[in-house]
Scaffold this motif. Structure first.
Motif, PDB file in Angstrom:
ATOM      1  N   VAL A  83       6.764  12.582  40.208  1.00  0.00           N
ATOM      2  CA  VAL A  83       6.772  13.177  40.850  1.00  0.00           C
ATOM      3  C   VAL A  83       7.593  12.782  42.119  1.00  0.00           C
ATOM      4  N   GLY A  84       8.232  11.865  42.262  1.00  0.00           N
ATOM      5  CA  GLY A  84       9.106  11.003  43.221  1.00  0.00           C
ATOM      6  C   GLY A  84      10.588  11.687  43.130  1.00  0.00           C
ATOM      7  N   THR A  85      10.749  11.474  41.995  1.00  0.00           N
ATOM      8  CA  THR A  85      12.106  11.438  41.441  1.00  0.00           C
ATOM      9  C   THR A  85      12.780  13.345  41.800  1.00  0.00           C
ATOM     10  N   PHE A  86      11.465  13.465  40.907  1.00  0.00           N
ATOM     11  CA  PHE A  86      11.516  15.367  41.878  1.00  0.00           C
ATOM     12  C   PHE A  86      11.567  15.463  43.504  1.00  0.00           C
ATOM     13  N   LEU A  87      10.932  14.785  43.246  1.00  0.00           N
ATOM     14  CA  LEU A  87      11.447  15.703  45.011  1.00  0.00           C
ATOM     15  C   LEU A  87      12.581  14.951  45.952  1.00  0.00           C
ATOM     16  N   ILE A  88      13.455  13.622  45.134  1.00  0.00           N
ATOM     17  CA  ILE A  88      14.154  13.291  45.922  1.00  0.00           C
ATOM     18  C   ILE A  88      15.335  14.479  44.960  1.00  0.00           C
ATOM     19  N   ARG A  89      15.434  14.831  43.454  1.00  0.00           N
ATOM     20  CA  ARG A  89      15.869  15.985  43.203  1.00  0.00           C
ATOM     21  C   ARG A  89      16.103  16.967  43.750  1.00  0.00           C
ATOM     22  N   VAL A  90      14.632  17.792  44.428  1.00  0.00           N
ATOM     23  CA  VAL A  90      14.638  19.016  44.443  1.00  0.00           C
ATOM     24  C   VAL A  90      14.807  19.467  46.169  1.00  0.00           C
ATOM     25  N   SER A  91      15.282  17.734  46.821  1.00  0.00           N
ATOM     26  CA  SER A  91      14.998  17.658  48.018  1.00  0.00           C
ATOM     27  C   SER A  91      16.155  19.141  48.888  1.00  0.00           C
ATOM     28  N   PHE A  92      17.166  18.616  48.718  1.00  0.00           N
ATOM     29  CA  PHE A  92      17.780  19.558  49.749  1.00  0.00           C
ATOM     30  C   PHE A  92      18.764  20.753  48.899  1.00  0.00           C
ATOM     31  N   LEU A  93      17.833  21.408  47.845  1.00  0.00           N
ATOM     32  CA  LEU A  93      18.263  22.406  46.905  1.00  0.00           C
ATOM     33  C   LEU A  93      16.416  23.440  47.629  1.00  0.00           C
ATOM     34  N   ALA A  94      15.673  22.767  47.910  1.00  0.00           N
ATOM     35  CA  ALA A  94      14.581  23.518  48.312  1.00  0.00           C
ATOM     36  C   ALA A  94      14.932  23.732  49.963  1.00  0.00           C
ATOM     37  N   LEU A  95      15.355  22.544  50.658  1.00  0.00           N
ATOM     38  CA  LEU A  95      15.975  22.570  52.359  1.00  0.00           C
ATOM     39  C   LEU A  95      16.683  23.536  52.212  1.00  0.00           C
ATOM     40  N   ILE A  96      17.366  24.419  51.671  1.00  0.00           N
ATOM     41  CA  ILE A  96      18.663  24.733  51.984  1.00  0.00           C
ATOM     42  C   ILE A  96      17.773  26.036  53.127  1.00  0.00           C
ATOM     43  N   GLY A  97      19.138  26.065  54.125  1.00  0.00           N
ATOM     44  CA  GLY A  97      19.190  26.798  55.516  1.00  0.00           C
ATOM     45  C   GLY A  97      18.466  26.083  56.291  1.00  0.00           C
ATOM     46  N   ARG A  98      17.389  25.072  56.662  1.00  0.00           N
ATOM     47  CA  ARG A  98      17.313  24.199  57.192  1.00  0.00           C
ATOM     48  C   ARG A  98      17.940  22.704  57.823  1.00  0.00           C
ATOM     49  N   VAL A  99      18.285  22.472  56.378  1.00  0.00           N
ATOM     50  CA  VAL A  99      18.850  21.190  56.579  1.00  0.00           C
ATOM     51  C   VAL A  99      20.230  21.134  55.248  1.00  0.00           C
ATOM     52  N   GLU A 100      21.100  21.336  55.921  1.00  0.00           N
ATOM     53  CA  GLU A 100      22.560  21.732  55.008  1.00  0.00           C
ATOM     54  C   GLU A 100      23.172  21.091  54.409  1.00  0.00           C
ATOM     55  N   ARG A 101      23.618  18.919  55.158  1.00  0.00           N
ATOM     56  CA  ARG A 101      23.953  18.307  54.750  1.00  0.00           C
ATOM     57  C   ARG A 101      23.490  16.954  55.297  1.00  0.00           C
ATOM     58  N   VAL A 102      23.800  16.111  53.670  1.00  0.00           N
ATOM     59  CA  VAL A 102      23.102  14.619  54.285  1.00  0.00           C
ATOM     60  C   VAL A 102      24.241  14.155  55.453  1.00  0.00           C
ATOM     61  N   PRO A 103      23.273  13.931  56.370  1.00  0.00           N
ATOM     62  CA  PRO A 103      24.155  13.055  57.346  1.00  0.00           C
ATOM     63  C   PRO A 103      25.445  11.958  56.828  1.00  0.00           C
ATOM     64  N   ASP A 104      26.076  11.280  58.019  1.00  0.00           N
ATOM     65  CA  ASP A 104      27.562  10.625  56.643  1.00  0.00           C
ATOM     66  C   ASP A 104      26.847   9.722  56.503  1.00  0.00           C
ATOM     67  N   TRP A 105      25.835   9.035  57.661  1.00  0.00           N
ATOM     68  CA  TRP A 105      25.734   7.138  57.170  1.00  0.00           C
ATOM     69  C   TRP A 105      25.219   7.449  56.130  1.00  0.00           C
ATOM     70  N   GLY A 106      23.913   8.422  55.866  1.00  0.00           N
ATOM     71  CA  GLY A 106      23.173   8.548  54.881  1.00  0.00           C
ATOM     72  C   GLY A 106      23.937   8.552  53.919  1.00  0.00           C
ATOM     73  N   THR A 107      25.468   9.432  53.232  1.00  0.00           N
ATOM     74  CA  THR A 107      26.254   9.675  51.737  1.00  0.00           C
ATOM     75  C   THR A 107      26.403   7.884  52.147  1.00  0.00           C
ATOM     76  N   ARG A 108      27.026   6.782  53.014  1.00  0.00           N
ATOM     77  CA  ARG A 108      27.569   5.963  52.601  1.00  0.00           C
ATOM     78  C   ARG A 108      26.661   4.983  52.221  1.00  0.00           C
ATOM     79  N   ILE A 109      25.686   4.955  52.680  1.00  0.00           N
ATOM     80  CA  ILE A 109      24.546   4.006  51.776  1.00  0.00           C
ATOM     81  C   ILE A 109      24.002   4.993  50.378  1.00  0.00           C
ATOM     82  N   LEU A 110      23.980   5.906  50.101  1.00  0.00           N
ATOM     83  CA  LEU A 110      23.530   6.475  49.195  1.00  0.00           C
ATOM     84  C   LEU A 110      24.435   6.445  48.053  1.00  0.00           C
TER      85      LEU A 110
END
Lengths: 228, 109
Positions: free
Chosen positions: B18-45
């Protein structure tokens, strides 16, 4: 309709060479699941419930060593957190899919399907249906391969004699995954620092050393990128 | 062999799934609200895979016998596998080289 089918098959063809590397990885995931003490049904179900190889191997390894349950879940999710990047990168490409296709795209998301699809989207501009068909062709091929491979691993699992040291395949798979993940100075520093930290932290209880070492590695990587 | 109960293992597998699915669906489902990962987030990820993979692999080589030991067969076999992985970036070649090296070293020991 015809071109949707073509896009699907292009996805299948483009991911095919990568699947050869997925096969042994999946077989090992099945073998170690049985060796760790999972029941046959559980060992097979992990691959469809989780469907993320590196996290499956790490979780099964920790289950086999009776690590703390919270830590097992946390470790697996940290490993899979990278897929948030894929989700963000795919979102603008797959905008407007209905709920069912969004759920399918998410469930089937892997390093490999992401890599071939994003490559395709950068090369040519196709409409949404074709973009999804291509992604689905690549992703479902990997899913089928992974399920077959783990079932094979589970079936042969019990029969592998311990003298073959097949458990050594687990660190070997991770060694094989490190180098593609090292792309620049930051990731290289992260990998080296995490390795040194992990080998120093082996006496930390509850197998917390793994996450502690990963945190040290990430911190070192961030510092190395800042220092540039 | 684990001593965790089958029920607990099911629970862990489902939570990870379930946790892995939520990670996978995160930005696909959020489209329109949050467009992209913040830069610091991308750097860590993007640092996470390299750090986690090597944190898993390293102790299996340096502590193969239970204690710190850089003279073990597994340490040498792992180094050979790492060289092959670095040169080929190929999972099959890495597995083959590492397992073959371990079997040869064990046969010689």
């Amino acid at each position: 309709m015809h071109s949707r089918r073509q896009a699907f098959w292009s996805g299948v063809v483009d991911i095919a060479p990568i699947l050869i590397g997925v096969l042994p990885f999946g077989i090992i995931a099945g073998v170690v699941a049985v060796e760790a003490g999972l029941h046959t049904v559980q060992a097979i179900a992990v691959s469809s419930i989780v469907f993320a190889g590196a996290s499956q191997l790490a979780a099964i390894d920790l289950i086999g060593r009776d690590a703390a349950p919270v830590l097992i879940v946390l470790t697996a999710l940290v490993i899979n957190s990278r897929m948030a990047i894929y989700s963000a990168a795919l979102a603008p490409e797959l905008r407007g899919l209905g709920r069912l296709r969004t759920v399918l795209a998410a469930y089937l998301m892997t390093d490999q399907a992401f890599a071939v699809s994003i490559n395709r989207y950068h090369q040519s501009r196709e409409d949404l249906d074709l973009r999804f068909a291509y992604y689905f062709g690549a992703a479902i091929s990997l899913w089928i391969t992974w399920q077959i491979a783990t079932v094979v691993g589970v079936v042969v699992g019990g029969g592998v004699p311990p003298e073959w040291s097949l458990d050594f395949a687990v660190p070997l798979v991770f060694i094989a995954l490190i180098f593609p993940a090292v792309k620049d100075r930051g990731t290289a520093v992260a990998a080296i620092a995490a390795a040194i930290a992990a080998s120093s932290f082996t006496s930390i209880p509850l197998h917390l050393g793994l996450l502690a070492a990963a945190t040290v590695g990430i911190g070192a990587g961030v510092a190395a990128e800042r220092a540039r | 062999m684990t001593t965790l109960s089958p029920g607990l293992i099911w629970l862990l597998v489902v939570l990870i799934g379930v946790g892995t699915f939520l990670i996978r669906v995160s930005f696909l489902a959020l489209i329109g609200r949050v467009e992209r990962v913040p830069d610091w987030g991308t750097r860590i990820l993007r640092l996470i895979p390299a750090a986690v993979m090597s944190a898993i692999a390293a102790p299996a080589l340096t502590h193969a016998t239970g204690a710190f030991d850089l003279a073990s067969e597994r340490f040498f076999a792992g180094i050979i596998a790492a060289v092959v992985a670095w040169k080929t970036k190929n999972v099959v070649a890495t597995l083959a080289a590492g397992m073959a090296a371990l079997w040869i070293l064990q046969a010689l020991a």
